[in-house]
Motif scaffolding. Structure first.
Motif, mmCIF file in Angstrom:
data_model
loop_
_atom_site.group_PDB
_atom_site.id
_atom_site.type_symbol
_atom_site.label_atom_id
_atom_site.label_comp_id
_atom_site.label_asym_id
_atom_site.label_seq_id
_atom_site.Cartn_x
_atom_site.Cartn_y
_atom_site.Cartn_z
ATOM 1 N N GLY A 1 10.732 12.565 10.382
ATOM 2 C CA GLY A 1 11.750 13.350 11.068
ATOM 3 C C GLY A 1 11.210 14.647 11.624
ATOM 4 N N ARG A 2 11.951 15.228 12.575
ATOM 5 C CA ARG A 2 11.497 16.447 13.238
ATOM 6 C C ARG A 2 11.614 17.673 12.331
ATOM 7 N NH1 ARG A 2 11.782 11.688 15.730
ATOM 8 N NH2 ARG A 2 12.439 11.714 17.924
ATOM 9 N N ARG A 3 12.764 17.835 11.722
ATOM 10 C CA ARG A 3 13.037 19.018 10.920
ATOM 11 C C ARG A 3 12.068 19.176 9.738
ATOM 12 N NH1 ARG A 3 17.432 22.474 9.340
ATOM 13 N NH2 ARG A 3 17.519 22.691 7.078
ATOM 14 N N PRO A 4 11.849 18.143 8.894
ATOM 15 C CA PRO A 4 10.880 18.307 7.800
ATOM 16 C C PRO A 4 9.472 18.646 8.293
ATOM 17 C CG PRO A 4 12.232 16.367 7.429
ATOM 18 C CD PRO A 4 12.529 16.821 8.824
ATOM 19 N N LEU A 5 9.024 17.970 9.367
ATOM 20 C CA LEU A 5 7.688 18.264 9.875
ATOM 21 C C LEU A 5 7.580 19.691 10.394
ATOM 22 C CD1 LEU A 5 6.466 15.067 11.794
ATOM 23 C CD2 LEU A 5 5.550 16.047 9.692
ATOM 24 N N LEU A 6 8.617 20.177 11.063
ATOM 25 C CA LEU A 6 8.587 21.549 11.565
ATOM 26 C C LEU A 6 8.608 22.565 10.426
ATOM 27 C CD1 LEU A 6 10.888 21.257 14.705
ATOM 28 C CD2 LEU A 6 8.546 22.148 14.680
ATOM 29 N N LEU A 7 9.360 22.279 9.373
ATOM 30 C CA LEU A 7 9.385 23.185 8.215
ATOM 31 C C LEU A 7 8.018 23.233 7.529
ATOM 32 C CD1 LEU A 7 12.888 22.327 6.687
ATOM 33 C CD2 LEU A 7 12.198 24.478 7.765
ATOM 34 N N VAL A 8 7.420 22.065 7.326
ATOM 35 C CA VAL A 8 6.079 22.028 6.721
ATOM 36 C C VAL A 8 5.067 22.708 7.633
ATOM 37 C CG1 VAL A 8 4.204 20.489 6.018
ATOM 38 C CG2 VAL A 8 6.550 19.969 5.342
ATOM 39 N N SER A 9 5.191 22.456 8.932
ATOM 40 C CA SER A 9 4.256 23.020 9.897
ATOM 41 C C SER A 9 4.290 24.541 9.893
ATOM 42 C CB SER A 9 4.582 22.493 11.295
ATOM 43 O OG SER A 9 3.828 23.148 12.291
ATOM 44 N N THR A 10 5.497 25.125 10.014
ATOM 45 C CA THR A 10 5.592 26.587 10.064
ATOM 46 C C THR A 10 5.190 27.226 8.733
ATOM 47 O OG1 THR A 10 7.965 26.315 9.615
ATOM 48 C CG2 THR A 10 7.317 26.715 11.896
ATOM 49 N N ALA A 11 5.513 26.558 7.624
ATOM 50 C CA ALA A 11 5.145 27.110 6.313
ATOM 51 C C ALA A 11 3.628 27.136 6.137
ATOM 52 C CB ALA A 11 5.797 26.297 5.196
ATOM 53 N N LEU B 1 3.858 10.154 12.220
ATOM 54 C CA LEU B 1 4.870 10.570 11.252
ATOM 55 C C LEU B 1 6.212 10.950 11.852
ATOM 56 C CD1 LEU B 1 2.773 12.826 8.815
ATOM 57 C CD2 LEU B 1 3.510 10.462 8.479
ATOM 58 N N VAL B 2 6.244 11.301 13.135
ATOM 59 C CA VAL B 2 7.440 11.938 13.680
ATOM 60 C C VAL B 2 8.673 11.051 13.588
ATOM 61 C CG1 VAL B 2 6.891 11.184 16.051
ATOM 62 C CG2 VAL B 2 8.352 13.183 15.674
ATOM 63 N N ASP B 3 8.544 9.748 13.773
ATOM 64 C CA ASP B 3 9.706 8.871 13.718
ATOM 65 C C ASP B 3 9.970 8.338 12.312
ATOM 66 O OD1 ASP B 3 10.551 8.987 16.401
ATOM 67 O OD2 ASP B 3 8.975 7.604 16.998
ATOM 68 N N LYS B 4 9.074 8.632 11.376
ATOM 69 C CA LYS B 4 9.271 8.198 9.985
ATOM 70 C C LYS B 4 9.813 9.344 9.131
ATOM 71 C CE LYS B 4 5.565 4.744 10.161
ATOM 72 N NZ LYS B 4 4.266 4.306 9.602
#
Length: 466
Positions: A326-336, A321-324
């Motif tokens: 993006g970093r910022r959305p995945l990090l936001l979902v991850s921390t939430a 998923l990281v290149d599809k």
């Protein structure tokens, strides 16, 4: 023929070079199935081979001395890698201390022997996780570099699984013996590999560099190899034009680099203070502590195995998923989601320890919340913190930024692991979880405010945004 031979040789070299990453993952979770035994809390086993059971404080030091040793290993890399080469550094400081550490554990009779062993294994881990990726990047063909470098996270998660799957069902000596086999396998397979062409050319050892290139490409020396050697030579010249001192000057003289360092420091804080290492170090203790009166949905050992499986699956999802996304959305979902998972662990533990009747209906909750927490961490915070660090800095500042970012992360890991047992004693499990959840939530807001998206952007564009 030569292409197939090159791929096989490069995959072999990458697998060998990533065995220390597997050893690191194994060492992280080694204390999990043994914690209750070493403290004399498991009635079915003794605290042998130790002369007496460990106290909670001593167990905390056994866990936390590994990241402390990794800090020392990271410092050693700065002095050894360019002086002795990638191969010799990885063998001497990444492999041998790990072998010695596990031999000491096999023969340990006191807590001080365990301290020594864990410190040695930590030194090995700190060296291996910095030198190993460098070794791979310097021999890998461009078309294979991504898949070869991805092996580090995959091997690390496989290592995490070993104590979970073996530890609950074997003796202290069997687990230590199996653990010793992996660094021995690394020494046996890595010893005969060549030094990287990049390093050899930087030292003007052109004849050896040509032989190394020929081995990794599966071809005899040819004009094409000479051309490739010229390309590597220009890269060496470009890389060597910036010393470590100059790298630190560039890091702190540029506004964009200073802001990038602040962003990376914030991510590393969330990465460590969400409590992931403390929980993995003490995973079976976590499950036992969450179910003191009611029978849990899964036993501690089975829950730990499921956790390891979830880690591996989540890592593959992140890679896809990281290149599809993006970093910022995945990090936001991850921390939430990680915040929700760790809060849920605290709620269940609070209800359990205060004998609320509803706790008997929530025996599934520790497993479910921990799976949510671990999967959320592996999809975002775990792998992406390091990817973001590699993207935010200018080329000349990368070496200094990596040294500071990596050292800061190991220091935080040491603090979190050392304080887990004291926090559990004074704040109980639920209080400890809620402290971690607050840190994780802070990571969410920090990411939302400070982190730029880096997907599909050049390094120049990223730095201009900073």
């Amino acid at each position: 023929m030569s292409t197939t031979k090159a791929k096989l040789r490069q995959y072999y070299a990458a697998i060998s070079a990533t065995i220390p990453s597997l050893c690191f993952g194994l060492a992280v979770t080694w204390t999990s199935p043994l914690a209750s035994r070493l403290q004399g809390q498991d009635p079915s086993t003794s605290y042998e081979p130790l002369e007496r059971p460990l106290t909670g404080t001593e167990l905390s030091w056994v866990s936390s001395l590994m990241p402390l040793g990794a800090i020392l290993g990271s410092v050693m890399v700065g002095f050894a890698m360019d002086r002795f080469g990638r191969k010799k550094t990885l063998l001497a400081f990444g492999g041998i201390p790990c072998v010695v550490g596990w031999i000491v554990i096999l023969n340990a009779t006191s807590v001080y022997m365990l301290y020594t062993a864990r410190l040695l294994i930590g030194v090995s881990s700190g060296v291996a996780l910095l030198v190993g990726p460098t070794y791979i990047a310097e021999f890998a063909s461009p078309s294979l570099r991504g898949s070869l470098c991805a092996m580090f996270q995959i091997m690390l998660n496989l290592g995490v699984m070993v104590p979970y799957c073996i530890g609950p069902y074997t003796s202290y000596f069997v687990l230590a013996g199996v653990s010793l086999l992996f660094p021995l396998a690394f020494l046996a397979t890595f010893l005969f590999l060549p030094e990287t062409p990049f390093y050899l050319i930087s030292k003007q050892e052109l004849e050896e560099a040509a032989k190394s290139l020929a081995w990794f490409t599966g071809e005899k020396q040819s004009p094409d190899l000479s051309k490739q050697r010229d390309i590597i030579s220009s890269c060496v010249h470009e890389a060597s034009s910036v010393s470590l001192v100059d790298s630190f000057k560039e890091l702190f003289s540029s506004r964009g680099n200073r802001r990038a360092l602040m962003v990376v420091s914030g991510l590393m804080f969330a990465f460590q203070f969400c409590g992931i290492n403390a929980i993995l170090f003490n995973l079976e203790t976590v499950f036992r502590g969450s179910s003191k009166t009611n029978k849990p949905w899964l036993g501690p050992s089975e829950s730990a195995i499921v956790t390891g499986v979830v880690q591996n699956v989540s890592t593959w999802v992140a890679a896809a998923l990281v290149d599809k996304v993006g970093r910022r959305p995945l990090l936001l979902v991850s921390t939430a989601l990680a915040t929700v998972g760790i809060v849920g662990l605290g709620v269940q533990s609070f209800l359990e320890e205060n004998k609320f009747s509803v706790a008997s209906d929530l025996t599934w909750m520790p497993v479910a919340c921990l799976m949510l927490f671990v999967s959320a961490f592996c999809v975002g915070l775990g792998p992406l913190s390091w990817i973001v660090m590699s993207e935010l800095f200018t080329g000349g500042a990368k070496s200094a930024a990596s040294l500071l970012g990596g050292g800061f992360s190991w220091l935080l890991a040491f603090v979190v692991t050392l304080t887990f047992s004291p926090m559990e004693e004074y704040l109980h499990f639920y209080g400890t979880y809620w402290v971690y959840s607050v840190c994780c939530a802070l990571g969410f807001f920090f990411t939302a405010v400070m982190l730029p998206e880096t997907k599909c952007k050049t390094l120049e564009n990223i730095h201009e945004e900073l």
